[in-house]
Design an enzyme around this catalytic site. Structure first.
Site, short mmCIF file in Angstrom:
data_model
loop_
_atom_site.label_atom_id
_atom_site.label_comp_id
_atom_site.label_asym_id
_atom_site.label_seq_id
_atom_site.Cartn_x
_atom_site.Cartn_y
_atom_site.Cartn_z
N LYS A 22 1.32 -1.26 0.11
CA LYS A 22 -0.43 0.22 -0.29
C LYS A 22 1.09 1.47 0.00
CE LYS A 22 -2.57 -0.90 3.36
NZ LYS A 22 -1.75 -2.35 3.77
N ARG A 56 -9.88 2.71 8.87
CA ARG A 56 -9.26 1.77 9.97
C ARG A 56 -9.90 0.76 10.40
NH1 ARG A 56 -4.08 -0.10 10.18
NH2 ARG A 56 -3.63 1.50 10.00
N ARG A 62 11.65 -10.45 4.65
CA ARG A 62 12.37 -9.22 4.82
C ARG A 62 13.67 -9.19 6.25
NH1 ARG A 62 7.36 -4.87 5.04
NH2 ARG A 62 7.07 -5.35 7.36
N ARG A 118 12.56 -7.82 12.06
CA ARG A 118 11.99 -7.31 12.98
C ARG A 118 11.22 -8.89 13.49
NH1 ARG A 118 9.50 -2.35 10.45
NH2 ARG A 118 8.01 -3.65 9.40
N ARG A 158 -1.38 -9.62 12.32
CA ARG A 158 -1.93 -8.79 12.08
C ARG A 158 -2.80 -9.27 11.11
NH1 ARG A 158 3.64 -7.12 9.64
NH2 ARG A 158 2.81 -5.22 8.91
#
Length: 218
Positions: free
Chosen positions: A13, A88, A127, A161, A172
């Site tokens: 996004k 949201r 990542r 992370r 999430r």
């Protein structure tokens, strides 16, 4: 154009928002930027948000809505904006409608970036970030460093992370399904949703998005 961008974490996004906003000559308004700006400027809303954040609590909808309202009323947003991360949830979506209605405005489109869940997990869990410079980002599959665990740019250590671990990513996603996905049905009832695949090279996704927005605004 007044656009809301939605999609699961890892859908790209932020990347797409930057390109679309530039192509459409409208400001990209992201929740993260709103919070950072209000907190750094010490606005009343920023101070309230910081109080909740320091206490480890979620920032109430009314604070987020207030920040978004203030930003949408800035001169550069007079001809439109692209909202990223707001609304949201349903309460925020309903508030956004009321804010726009008060000025006799409405959204032009809600762009839904669609990505299979397994691809989201692969994108985020793969990542790796450089400890020396967090702007140096790699991916174990899509952008692997020349030497495993070492940043190509500065030689810093690459790490994953905590919120990029697979179990956290799936948590999430569950939050997204529960809180944010219902706004897609809300906007579908208004005939505003255009859904595109967010798979493939960034430039191709941008072209796909621009074509979908053109059709929505025809």
């Amino acid at each position: 154009m007044r656009i809301v961008l939605v999609g699961p974490p890892g859908a790209g996004k932020g990347t797409q928002a930057a390109y679309l906003a530039k192509n459409l000559a409208i400001p990209h308004i992201s929740t993260g930027d709103l919070f950072r700006a209000n907190i750094s400027q010490g606005t009343p809303l920023g101070q309230k948000a910081q109080e909740y954040m320091r206490a480890g609590q979620l920032v109430p909808d009314e604070v987020t809505i207030g920040m978004a309202k203030d930003r949408m009323e800035q001169p550069d947003a007079a001809n439109g904006f692209l909202l990223d991360g707001f609304p949201r949830n349903l309460a925020q979506a309903e508030s956004l409608d009321e804010i726009l209605k008060a000025d006799d405005l409405r959204l032009d489109a809600v762009l839904d970036l669609e990505v299979p869940e397994d691809e989201v997990v692969k994108r985020i869990a793969g990542r790796r970030i450089c400890r020396r410079d967090s702007s140096h980002v790699f991916h174990v599959i899509y952008n692997a460093p020349k030497t495993e665990g070492v940043c190509d740019a500065c030689g810093g250590e690459l790490y994953q992370r905590d919120d990029d671990h697979e179990d956290t990513v799936r948590d999430r996603l569950e939050v997204y399904h529960t809180q944010t996905e219902p706004i897609i049905d809300y906007y579908k009832a208004q005939g505003l949703v255009v859904t595109i695949s967010a798979l493939g090279p960034v430039a191709e996704v941008t072209e796909r998005a621009m074509a979908a927005l053109d059709r929505a605004n025809a």
